[in-house]
Design a protein around this motif. Structure first.
Motif, short mmCIF file in Angstrom:
data_model
loop_
_atom_site.label_atom_id
_atom_site.label_comp_id
_atom_site.label_asym_id
_atom_site.label_seq_id
_atom_site.Cartn_x
_atom_site.Cartn_y
_atom_site.Cartn_z
N TYR A 125 41.60 42.75 56.79
CA TYR A 125 40.54 43.73 55.93
C TYR A 125 41.24 43.82 54.60
CZ TYR A 125 38.15 47.80 54.23
OH TYR A 125 37.49 48.42 53.47
N LEU A 126 42.74 44.05 54.51
CA LEU A 126 43.35 44.10 53.16
C LEU A 126 43.10 42.86 52.47
CD1 LEU A 126 46.26 46.34 54.17
CD2 LEU A 126 44.58 46.98 52.74
N GLY A 127 43.29 41.66 53.05
CA GLY A 127 43.28 40.43 52.54
C GLY A 127 41.84 40.21 51.78
N ALA A 128 40.75 40.37 52.65
CA ALA A 128 39.22 40.32 52.06
C ALA A 128 39.17 41.45 50.87
CB ALA A 128 38.46 40.52 53.28
N LEU A 129 39.61 42.55 51.14
CA LEU A 129 39.56 43.59 50.03
C LEU A 129 39.98 43.03 48.67
CD1 LEU A 129 38.12 46.26 49.51
CD2 LEU A 129 40.17 47.00 50.14
N GLU A 130 41.22 42.59 48.90
CA GLU A 130 42.01 42.41 47.58
C GLU A 130 41.22 40.89 47.09
OE1 GLU A 130 44.30 42.38 44.31
OE2 GLU A 130 44.46 43.61 45.98
N ARG A 131 40.80 39.90 47.80
CA ARG A 131 39.98 39.07 47.10
C ARG A 131 38.76 39.32 46.43
NH1 ARG A 131 41.88 36.77 52.04
NH2 ARG A 131 39.72 37.06 52.95
N LEU A 132 38.14 40.21 47.03
CA LEU A 132 36.98 40.76 46.31
C LEU A 132 37.30 41.52 45.01
CD1 LEU A 132 33.88 41.62 46.34
CD2 LEU A 132 34.38 43.78 47.60
N ARG A 133 38.43 42.24 45.24
CA ARG A 133 38.82 43.19 43.88
C ARG A 133 39.18 42.06 42.82
NH1 ARG A 133 43.58 47.28 44.63
NH2 ARG A 133 42.42 48.89 44.17
N ALA A 134 39.77 40.92 43.28
CA ALA A 134 40.40 40.17 42.13
C ALA A 134 38.99 39.63 41.65
CB ALA A 134 41.26 39.02 42.77
N ARG A 135 38.18 38.98 42.35
CA ARG A 135 36.89 38.36 41.64
C ARG A 135 36.28 39.40 41.13
NH1 ARG A 135 34.68 33.85 46.11
NH2 ARG A 135 36.81 32.86 46.12
N ASP A 136 36.32 40.65 41.30
CA ASP A 136 35.57 41.75 40.54
C ASP A 136 35.98 42.01 39.15
OD1 ASP A 136 33.70 43.63 40.08
OD2 ASP A 136 34.48 44.89 41.50
N ARG A 137 37.32 41.87 39.16
CA ARG A 137 38.13 42.02 38.01
C ARG A 137 38.02 40.74 37.00
NH1 ARG A 137 43.94 43.75 40.53
NH2 ARG A 137 43.38 45.86 40.83
N ALA A 138 37.86 39.54 37.43
CA ALA A 138 37.61 38.38 36.85
C ALA A 138 36.28 38.30 36.35
CB ALA A 138 38.32 37.20 37.50
N ALA A 139 35.36 38.73 36.99
CA ALA A 139 33.92 38.37 36.75
C ALA A 139 33.45 38.90 35.37
CB ALA A 139 33.07 39.30 37.74
N GLU A 140 32.66 38.05 34.85
CA GLU A 140 32.08 38.30 33.35
C GLU A 140 30.61 38.61 33.53
OE1 GLU A 140 32.70 34.95 30.98
OE2 GLU A 140 34.99 35.04 31.46
N ALA A 141 29.91 39.18 32.64
CA ALA A 141 28.59 39.62 32.84
C ALA A 141 27.77 38.40 33.09
CB ALA A 141 27.92 39.94 31.21
N PRO A 142 26.92 38.75 34.17
CA PRO A 142 26.29 40.01 34.56
C PRO A 142 27.01 40.42 35.82
CG PRO A 142 24.89 38.27 35.50
CD PRO A 142 26.14 37.48 34.62
#
Length: 190
Positions: free
Chosen positions: A140-157
């Motif tokens: 769970y923590l690994g999947a959450l961290e991957r989501l968080r990292a992608r969310d931080r790196a995402a640009e608009a939209p």
């Protein structure tokens, strides 16, 4: 001659009876930790909080990242606390349960040799496969961290819906497996 057959028959019955009693006694030996209602309640609360992250209807846009960072931190803290509780739960020990665990170790070693070591969840401790709930929380923590990292790196939209859907499925899988293990497998009343 008749006397020998009778004696052999009695010896065979005694042997089968002793073998059956030993097998039944082995079935009662517990090698998993006891069920913990507190862990089940924490897992259910984590599942609700996780669903809230995805059910908000908001897109994962960069301008709302600050609010999601707080949610990510809360989810990670709760999952880490559940993992800690699961790791702190004592596993049954005794000569027979220790022998059973030792007997399964060579098979686990062969699996690791064939397919490699499982990921360790981002460096936050190893994946202890003898403690299923702790291993699921590492997932769970690994999947959450991957989501968080992608969310931080995402640009608009923002994050594409496919990325958030895959993350949601990964988080749900870890929670579903942990809840099944805690509710069903560790339930001695089933």
């Amino acid at each position: 001659m008749h006397h020998h057959r009778r004696r052999d028959y009695c010896a065979a019955r005694i042997f089968v009876s002793i073998l059956a009693m030993a097998l039944l006694a082995a079935c009662a030996i517990r090698i998993e930790p006891p069920q913990d209602a507190r862990l089940i309640a924490e897992l259910e609360a984590l599942a609700l909080d996780t669903q809230t992250l995805f059910a908000g209807g908001e897109s994962f846009s960069p301008d709302a990242l600050e609010g999601r960072e707080e949610i990510y931190a809360r989810l990670a803290a709760r999952a880490a606390a559940i993992r800690l509780l699961a790791e702190a739960r004592p596993a049954p020990s005794g000569p027979i349960s220790d022998h059973i665990r030792a007997a399964t170790q060579p098979a686990e070693d062969r699996i690791v040799e064939m397919i490699g070591r499982a990921p360790d969840g981002g460096g936050e401790g190893g994946r202890d496969l003898s403690n299923a709930t702790a291993a699921f929380m590492t997932d769970y923590l690994g999947a959450l961290e991957r989501l968080r990292a992608r969310d931080r790196a995402a640009e608009a939209p923002g994050l594409p819906s496919s990325t958030t859907e895959i993350a949601r499925l990964a988080l749900e899988d870890a929670l579903r497996d942990a809840l099944f293990y805690e509710r069903t497998i560790l339930n001695r009343n089933r």
